[in-house]
Design an enzyme around this catalytic site. Structure first.
Site, short mmCIF file in Angstrom:
data_model
loop_
_atom_site.label_atom_id
_atom_site.label_comp_id
_atom_site.label_asym_id
_atom_site.label_seq_id
_atom_site.Cartn_x
_atom_site.Cartn_y
_atom_site.Cartn_z
N GLU A 161 0.80 -1.23 0.00
CA GLU A 161 0.00 0.00 0.00
C GLU A 161 0.83 1.28 0.00
OE1 GLU A 161 -3.19 0.05 2.84
OE2 GLU A 161 -4.17 -1.64 1.89
N GLU A 374 -5.37 -8.30 0.11
CA GLU A 374 -6.13 -7.92 1.30
C GLU A 374 -7.56 -7.60 0.91
OE1 GLU A 374 -4.59 -5.00 4.11
OE2 GLU A 374 -2.54 -5.62 3.63
#
Ligand code: BG6
Length: 479
Positions: A161, A374
């Protein structure tokens, strides 16, 4: 109807800082998450779920669920205690053992090289990613990993991320609390991180030609707020700023143009050095991993200058603070979407089609294999006196999402795996251990002193038994 591909990588994810604990064991150095500013009432990351001492038991439970893959991360400061120079052989050995344990059960480790937890010494000595030196130090750390684990690892992820670190600007994901750094500084960190990833991708292909490597941003597709063409443009702009800015340079070797206007308004000038754009052009990611918890909806927003000082004293868990951060003048503004699905069991609103939509969009744009690293639902779970945990709300959330993923694959999305967050309960980035995501329950609370001496017993949640059946039937069982 298309089924999931036979070799589909079913599994789940964790990250070192959030699950491992053992922060002072066997020569590990400190990371910035060990000194992170914590929200009141939440535990530190020092003991986490003590995967460091429980990994055999945890991996055995993952095997019991039938995992084909386990997406995890390596702690840079366990491998290089100060982030550079000396290598901690105990650290190298620890992850060797973890990989060996995975292989014993036929579980493929998918390894994130950097998941937010920068060695503290690199922050203190160099100012972290604000210093170009970090590019070389990150690449050197990658070299140590590629050389030591070239026989163990097939899938590497460069960064977790990266866009969450940059795009949210004032939300300091790394240090905790609210950052007061300028947009210019933040986006220049972003550029340096992209150069570092491009170099790591090239290096991985040189050292370990059979391995595959890709980035792992959080990709949240923007839906236009209405059929007003201005909202459609805003949604395109938002995708460029939030998502494509982090993937285009690694796949196409250039940044998306529409972001230039936002940069102009926010006095952002990228400090591009000779060779930066070339290395982006030369590197070729083998796949894209993405985290996706839900998509956003974007409305047109005129130009104005956002004053970050307004946010200085905010609590970073406060929703109005987060909403303010989602205003991107001249790009668009993220708003509530009334078409979200209301869960039958606990009434939370979610978007079961987020991955289907996003995987189709990524397939169209990049035409590279995709894996979800995720997705999931964090909540306080209740451990009953008989050792059961009835997390039907999580099952509903995952079931509806997986049904949509199946449709996405049928429509051509190039997905080869699904690893929701998280394999086992772990410490949330901002909300302690009370916000749980795992299939495996870890018996501890927010009290660090208790955690330090606790057994941290593991329990199987209802979702554990359910996910086992999903994997056993390769996604046919979705009751
Ligand atoms: C992702 C991160 O943003 O979301 C994870 O990669 C994080 O590290 C997860 O834990 C869930 O977010 P949170 O804030 O509930 O922990």
């Amino acid at each position: 109807m298309t089924n999931f591909p036979n070799n589909f990588l079913w599994g789940a994810s964790t990250s070192s800082a959030q699950v491992e604990g053992g922060f002072d064991c066997d020569g590990r150095g400190l990371s910035i998450w060990d000194t992170k500013k914590l929200n009141p009432g939440t535990c530190s990351f020092h003991y986490a779920s003590d995967f460091y001492h429980h990994y055999k038991e945890d991996i055995a439970m993952m095997a019991e669920m039938g995992f084909k893959a386990y997406r995890m991360s390596i702690s840079w400061s366990r491998i290089m205690p100060t982030g550079e120079g000396d290598i901690n052989l105990e650290g190298i050995r620890f992850y060797k053992n973890v990989f060996k344990e995975c292989k014993k059960y036929g579980i493929e480790p998918i390894v994130t090289i950097f998941h937010f937890d920068l060695p503290l010494a690199l922050q203190e000595n160099y100012g972290g990613w604000s210093n170009r030196k970090l590019i070389d130090l990150y690449v050197e750390y990658c070299r140590v990993l590629f050389e030591n684990y070239k026989d163990d690892i097939k899938y590497w992820l460069t960064f977790n991320e990266q866009n969450a670190l940059i795009y949210f600007g004032a939300l300091d994901m790394i240090g905790g609390g609210v950052s007061t750094r300028s947009m210019n500084e933040i986006y220049n960190d972003g550029h340096r991180q992209i150069v570092a990833q491009a170099k790591a991708i090239k290096l991985c292909h040189e050292i370990s030609p059979n391995a595959k490597i890709g980035p792992a941003p959080n990709i949240t597709t923007s839906y236009p707020a209405s059929c007003n063409p201005k909202d459609q443009i805003a949604a395109y702009n938002m995708d460029d700023l939030r998502n494509n800015w982090y993937l285009d340079p690694l796949v196409f070797g250039e940044y998306p143009k529409s972001v230039d206007r936002y940069f102009e308004l926010n006095d952002v000038k990228l400090d591009i050095h000779e060779g930066d754009m070339e290395v982006m052009k030369e590197c070729k990611p083998d796949f894209i991993a993405f985290n996706c918890y839900g998509n956003d909806t974007t409305e047109h927003l005129d130009y104005y200058k956002l004053d970050l000082n307004e946010l200085k004293n905010a609590d970073n868990r406060n929703m109005s603070y987060l909403a303010k951060l989602m205003e991107k003048p001249g790009v668009g503004k993220v708003i509530h979407n009334e078409y979200m699905t209301k869960a039958e069991i606990d009434g939370h609103y979610y978007d079961p089609s987020c991955i289907r939509v996003t995987a189709r969009r990524l397939t169209d744009r990049y035409h590279l294999p995709l894996i979800v690293t995720e997705n999931g639902y964090g909540r306080d779970d209740i451990l009953e006196s008989d050792g059961t945990i009835h997390d039907q709300y999580r099952i509903e959330h995952l079931r509806e999402t997986i049904k949509e993923i199946k449709l996405g694959i049928e429509e051509g999305a190039m997905l080869f795996g699904y690893c929701p967050w998280s394999a086992i309960d772990l410490v949330s980035t901002r909300e302690g251990i009370t916000k749980r995501y795992g299939f495996i329950y870890v018996d501890r609370d927010e009290d660090d002193e208790k955690a330090k001496i606790s057994e941290m017993k593991r329990y199987r949640k209802d979702s554990f038994h359910w996910y086992k059946k999903v994997i056993e039937t390769n996604g046919e069982y979705l009751e």
